[in-house]
Enzyme design. Structure first.
Site, PDB file in Angstrom:
ATOM      1  N   ARG A 239      33.432  56.419  21.972  1.00 25.27           N
ATOM      2  CA  ARG A 239      32.572  55.745  21.004  1.00 25.27           C
ATOM      3  C   ARG A 239      33.166  55.874  19.604  1.00 25.27           C
ATOM      4  O   ARG A 239      33.590  56.947  19.185  1.00 25.27           O
ATOM      5  CB  ARG A 239      31.156  56.339  21.019  1.00 25.27           C
ATOM      6  CG  ARG A 239      30.287  55.856  22.174  1.00 25.27           C
ATOM      7  CD  ARG A 239      29.942  54.371  22.011  1.00 25.27           C
ATOM      8  NE  ARG A 239      29.070  53.857  23.067  1.00 25.27           N
ATOM      9  CZ  ARG A 239      29.491  53.275  24.170  1.00 25.27           C
ATOM     10  NH1 ARG A 239      30.795  53.156  24.390  1.00 25.27           N
ATOM     11  NH2 ARG A 239      28.631  52.808  25.055  1.00 25.27           N
ATOM     12  N   GLU A 268      31.989  46.960  15.277  1.00 24.02           N
ATOM     13  CA  GLU A 268      32.747  46.079  16.161  1.00 24.02           C
ATOM     14  C   GLU A 268      32.195  44.657  16.079  1.00 24.02           C
ATOM     15  O   GLU A 268      30.981  44.480  16.169  1.00 24.02           O
ATOM     16  CB  GLU A 268      32.678  46.593  17.601  1.00 24.02           C
ATOM     17  CG  GLU A 268      33.324  47.973  17.759  1.00 24.02           C
ATOM     18  CD  GLU A 268      33.266  48.502  19.177  1.00 24.02           C
ATOM     19  OE1 GLU A 268      32.691  47.817  20.056  1.00 24.02           O
ATOM     20  OE2 GLU A 268      33.777  49.604  19.432  1.00 24.02           O
ATOM     21  N   HIS A 287      37.784  47.246  22.286  1.00 22.82           N
ATOM     22  CA  HIS A 287      36.757  47.758  23.204  1.00 22.82           C
ATOM     23  C   HIS A 287      36.902  47.095  24.580  1.00 22.82           C
ATOM     24  O   HIS A 287      35.951  46.535  25.133  1.00 22.82           O
ATOM     25  CB  HIS A 287      35.357  47.517  22.643  1.00 22.82           C
ATOM     26  CG  HIS A 287      34.346  48.461  23.210  1.00 22.82           C
ATOM     27  ND1 HIS A 287      33.277  48.927  22.472  1.00 22.82           N
ATOM     28  CD2 HIS A 287      34.226  49.043  24.429  1.00 22.82           C
ATOM     29  CE1 HIS A 287      32.541  49.741  23.214  1.00 22.82           C
ATOM     30  NE2 HIS A 287      33.104  49.826  24.409  1.00 22.82           N
TER      31      HIS A 287
END
Length: 323
Positions: A239, A268, A287
């Site tokens: 994370r 993000e 990601h």
């Protein structure tokens, strides 16, 4: 089951084929919506019994306004967009899907580590630009000489440990709970440490594999980066909120860290003004560590199956809070 309804609160996947199959086989009514705010959730989910949730925020305000809701199932491992304390107070069980992409995330972590050590991407870019000079990438370390320190030795951390060990690396680890690791006979090679500081100070590589919560937000900051060995590497596929990004950028720019590889960021997509942008020796992927065709299908299927169990009042597979 006319009194039961499942909603997919929000979803950016190409389709909901797996979910549709699961819900139809269970004979449960369902609907895909696209909620982004508390108000969207409150206005849309008044008859929801269970939901599959991706990003939409489940807060105290939302739970208080949805008395019929009994189960929230998150697409993925993290549940940081859900107020677990509020969920418990309102009798809502929150579940995740912790095992859909374990191998993929571990593989991606190793891929980032290999890139930092072997510098394949940099070399390719130079060769394509007409530069043929391996000396530009010196020093390059031998993988089997590295001590890899893992923070968080759960499913993914354990899978990463096994992969690092296969390259001949010494593996040490710190976790607040070693129950999983001690139950896995295949992890006997891992040296379990009593403190995170010992792992930070003794490792050539630090790799994060822990969930994000209020107690560990931005714990990888200037103070902890300073505890790492001079010239070491940093990997994060868990994370973004675990890391103070300005401090990471400074640690790499100063040369204290040789390089960093990250798949997750605090915001993000990566903000245009992020201190990570343009940093030499910081490799960033969008990601994507969780993704493989097979993992994406497993995620959708397992999320839907858990929502069905919640809607039917059956025992749940992966609850993360207590009611």
């Amino acid at each position: 089951m006319s009194d039961v309804k499942i909603y997919i609160t929000d979803c950016d996947h190409d389709n909901i084929n797996e979910e549709t199959k699961v819900f139809k086989e269970a004979g449960i009514d369902f609907e895909l919506v696209q909620c982004h705010t508390e108000e969207d959730l409150i206005n849309t989910l008044q008859d929801a019994t269970a939901v599959c949730n991706q990003y939409a925020p489940f807060t105290e305000k939302v739970f208080a306004a949805l008395p019929k809701l009994k189960t929230v199932v998150r697409y993925g491992v993290g549940v940081d967009n859900v107020d677990l304390k509020a969920a418990s107070a309102h009798g809502v069980t929150v579940c995740n899907v912790p095992d859909y992409g374990t191998n993929e995330v571990a593989d991606h972590g190793i891929a980032l580590l290999l890139e930092l050590v072997r510098k394949v991407g940099q070399a390719n870019n130079d060769v394509q630009a007409g530069i043929w000079d391996y000396a530009r990438y010196i020093p390059v370390r031998r993988m089997s000489t590295l001590t890899v320190g893992i923070i968080g030795l759960g499913r993914i951390g354990s899978a990463f440990a096994k992969r690092a060990h296969a390259f001949g690396c010494k593996v040490i680890a710190y976790d607040i709970d070693y129950t999983h690791a001690k139950a896995d006979s295949e992890l006997s090679f891992v040296e379990l440490k009593d403190s995170m500081d010992e792992v930070l100070a003794s490792s050539d590589v630090i790799s994060l594999h822990c969930s994000l919560n209020e107690s560990n937000a931005h714990f990888m900051n200037a103070q902890n980066f300073a505890k790492m060995k001079q010239g070491s590497f940093f990997v994060n596929v868990s994370r973004g909120g675990l890391v103070n990004e300005a401090d990471l950028a400074q640690a790499v720019k100063s040369g204290h860290l040789s390089a960093a590889g990250i798949d997750v960021t605090c915001t993000e997509p990566l903000d245009a003004n992020s201190p990570l942008r343009g940093c030499k020796n910081i490799v960033i992927t969008p990601h994507m560590a969780w993704y493989a065709v097979e993992a994406a299908s497993d995620l959708k299927t397992k999320c839907a199956q858990e929502a069905v169990r919640g809607a039917k009042g059956e025992p749940l597979r992966c609850p993360v809070n207590k009611i």
